[in-house]
Structure formats: C-alpha cells, structure tokens
Design a protein around this motif. Structure first.
Motif, PDB file in Angstrom:
ATOM      1  N   ASP A   1       0.827  -1.208   0.000  1.00 29.92           N
ATOM      2  CA  ASP A   1       0.000   0.000   0.000  1.00 29.92           C
ATOM      3  C   ASP A   1       0.859   1.254   0.000  1.00 29.92           C
TER       4      ASP A   1
ATOM      5  N   ARG B   1       1.535   4.495  -2.705  1.00 30.90           N
ATOM      6  CA  ARG B   1       1.346   5.898  -2.334  1.00 30.90           C
ATOM      7  C   ARG B   1       2.600   6.738  -2.574  1.00 30.90           C
TER       8      ARG B   1
ATOM      9  N   PRO C   1      -4.754  -2.501   4.789  1.00 29.26           N
ATOM     10  CA  PRO C   1      -4.924  -1.369   3.870  1.00 29.26           C
ATOM     11  C   PRO C   1      -6.369  -1.079   3.493  1.00 29.26           C
TER      12      PRO C   1
ATOM     13  N   TRP D   1      -6.539   2.553   8.653  1.00 24.28           N
ATOM     14  CA  TRP D   1      -5.229   2.611   7.999  1.00 24.28           C
ATOM     15  C   TRP D   1      -5.173   3.729   6.967  1.00 24.28           C
ATOM     16  N   ARG D   2      -6.229   3.912   6.190  1.00 27.64           N
ATOM     17  CA  ARG D   2      -6.196   4.960   5.158  1.00 27.64           C
ATOM     18  C   ARG D   2      -6.001   6.333   5.797  1.00 27.64           C
TER      19      ARG D   2
END
Length: 354
Positions: free
Chosen positions: A171, A175, A337, A342-343
C-alpha cells in the motif's frame, strides 16, 4: 491473476477438507488462481517447483520431505503448522511456522505478495534473520522519496515475522513511499539485547542500502503492536528518523507485565529486571524528542487502548510533538490497507513527512 500451487506432504496432521477450505478462501480474497494437491510421497512435492508463481509447500514430518527444505532453491514458501525453529531453507525460500492451520492463509498471502510485489532483500548482519526488504515506487525518474521503516509485531515471538507487514508495504509503495520492511532476531530465541541491537542496526542500514533515491531526511519508523515498542525505542535511542509511528502499540511495559499481557509476553521477552524495563518502555523514555503519531483502534484489547491514551497524554505533557488518532477497528485494522483506520493513518504519515 497470480497462481498459487499448494502441495501438502505426507503425514501432515490436519483435516484435508479444512486446509482446502482455508486455501479457497484466500484464493478468492486475493483474486488468485490456486490449486491444492495432497502428495503421497516426498517426491510428489517436487512438481510444485519450479513453475509460475510462488508455490506453498507443507512438508510434514517425514524426513525425506523435510530434507527437500534445504535442497530446493528459488522463491518457495515452506510452511510448518507446528513450531519448527532453526529450519534451514534454500536460497530465496521462506519458512513460516508455528501458526497452526491458519498458517496456510498466511503462507498463501505471502506467496501472492512475492509474486505481485518483488522486493530487494538486503542483509545487515550475518544471521538469517538480519535483513530488510526494500520496495521502491515505480517511475521514480531520479527523484528522492521518503522512506517508511516497518517493524512487525507478534509479541516478540519467533513464529511471527516480517510477512505481517507486507500488505502495508504494498500500500505504501503505491502511495509513493519507499519501504524498508525489517526483520530481526526475536528474544525468545536470541535474547532481548539481540533484538534491540538488530532494530537499531536495521534502521541504520538504510544509509548503506546503496539506493541514492532514498530521502534519508524523511524517514518514518512505524511499528505494529510489540513492533511499536521496538520502533519508539529505536527513536528514543537516537535513530535517525523524522517520525515515529505506533500502530496499536505496547507502550507501557511495566503495566503490560503486571497485567500479564498476552499470557506473560513482556516478561518472556525482557525478563524482570527493572533497569531493562526503564530502557525499553516507550512511556518511561519520554520525551522522545521525535515527532510521533500514535494510532489505536477502539475495538482493540482494552489494555492497549489504555496504554496508547496514557502514553499520548504523557508525551504531550513532556513537550513531544504527538498526534493521537483513535478510530473504530480491532488490533489488525491498523495494518489492513482496506480499513478507514489505515487509510487515515497513511494520510497522516504523508502529511508529517512533507
């Protein structure tokens, strides 16, 4: 779509139907094509190697099958349902063990991750557990990127390993971060001093990783559960990091021991010497003098919620720059994720490293 071949060796003590159910559940969840085959002899494990994808081999107890673990090279995941310390496997192979039948789910996840997200493994010491895997985002085009050092948890026990943090690694790379997923010697086999030294050396090894596109002025160390204790301890000891992140961390070792957290995990890892607790407990090391992000799920163990809240309050009172984030979610939501927790955490990390 990734392909996963699971081969179960002769003599494995587990219900075949249950193993197949676990495998099918993971294949569906991961969007992977998979098969499960039950070998009658050790030789029937060999068709799983080589081939497309990363195979999962469950050798079982027979000596002929176990001998293959050191002989077969290449990206193979070996799985022992029981605990099996000090097993030697071939080059590029991984060995997961001691997680029961649910270990098959972890092994399949790891096999799919390795197929989809190749990483470069870099040793920072001579022991088989002294390494980190470096993930780089695509299309860097010569730019330097911030780095997230991931430190896995598992209450300092050797059955848990760096594969726990692989979903976050994937993840975070997506990003735009570089990721350094750190493995280390655990104290149940190697002692507390080895664990502490390894995490410090593993973080320092970023500077000698041979990758000029890492922005070493924008490094975060993020640990989950017991890994958060190790991450914040490294920051307190002077690791060169701009941000320390606790994900459902064990942040008060004194109370963790008194409350017999995870059936005595704290004393099992550290012993009962007061001076060791003073050096190791993040709460006792305040102020850390490093920017911090403490993340906690409201559905977690109540003691961990208590630790995180009291730590955050004490850190702010000590003068540390700390952000406290508490949302719905259990102990593993902070490393999943797909969760809002978590985000939100990932955005907070990005903001802190700008």
């Amino acid at each position: 779509m990734s392909e996963v071949r699971v081969l179960v060796g002769p003599g494995v003590v587990a219900d075949p139907a249950l193993l197949s159910e676990i495998a099918e559940r993971e294949f569906a969840a991961l969007g992977a094509a998979g098969t499960v085959t039950y070998a009658r002899t050790a030789g029937e494990l060999l068709p799983g190697v080589p081939g497309d994808g990363v195979p999962v081999l469950v050798p079982g107890p027979e000596p002929a099958a176990r001998a293959l673990m050191a002989e077969i090279s290449g990206p193979v995941v070996w799985l022992d349902l029981t605990r099996a310390d000090d097993v030697c496997v071939g080059p590029q192979a991984r060995h997961l063990h001691g997680r029961g039948v649910e270990g098959l789910a972890w092994a399949i996840r790891h096999a799919v991750h390795r197929s989809r997200h190749p990483a470069r493994r870099i040793a920072y010491g001579a022991h088989a557990d002294q390494w980190a895997e470096l993930y780089l985002p695509k299309d860097l085009a010569g730019t330097s990127v911030p780095v997230i050092v991931l430190v896995h948890g598992g209450y300092w026990r050797s059955i848990w390993a760096a594969d726990l943090m692989e979903p976050l690694a994937a993840d975070l790379v997506g990003r735009g971060f570089a990721v350094w997923n750190l493995e280390y010697r655990r104290p149940d086999l190697h002692g507390w001093e080895a664990t502490t030294a390894d995490v410090a050396a593993g973080v320092d090894a970023l500077a000698t990783a041979g990758e000029p596109r890492l922005d070493l002025d924008r490094v975060a160390v993020a640990g989950h559960s017991a890994g958060a204790q190790l991450a914040l301890r490294a920051a307190a000891d002077g690791a060169r990091v701009a941000l320390a992140v606790s994900l459902a961390g064990v942040l008060d070792l004194v109370e963790g021991d008194r409350r017999w957290l995870s059936s005595g995990a704290v004393a099992a890892a550290l012993g009962r010497e007061a001076e060791v607790y003073g050096a190791a407990s993040p709460l006792a090391r305040l102020p850390l003098k490093v920017r911090q992000l403490v993340v906690q799920g409201r559905g977690d163990d109540l003691d961990l919620i208590d630790f995180s809240r009291r730590y955050a309050r004490a850190a702010k009172e000590s003068g540390d720059d700390l952000t406290y984030l508490e949302m719905s979610g259990d102990h593993f939501a902070v490393i999943d994720p797909g969760t809002p927790l978590w985000r939100t955490t990932a955005v907070a990390i990005a903001d802190a490293l700008r």
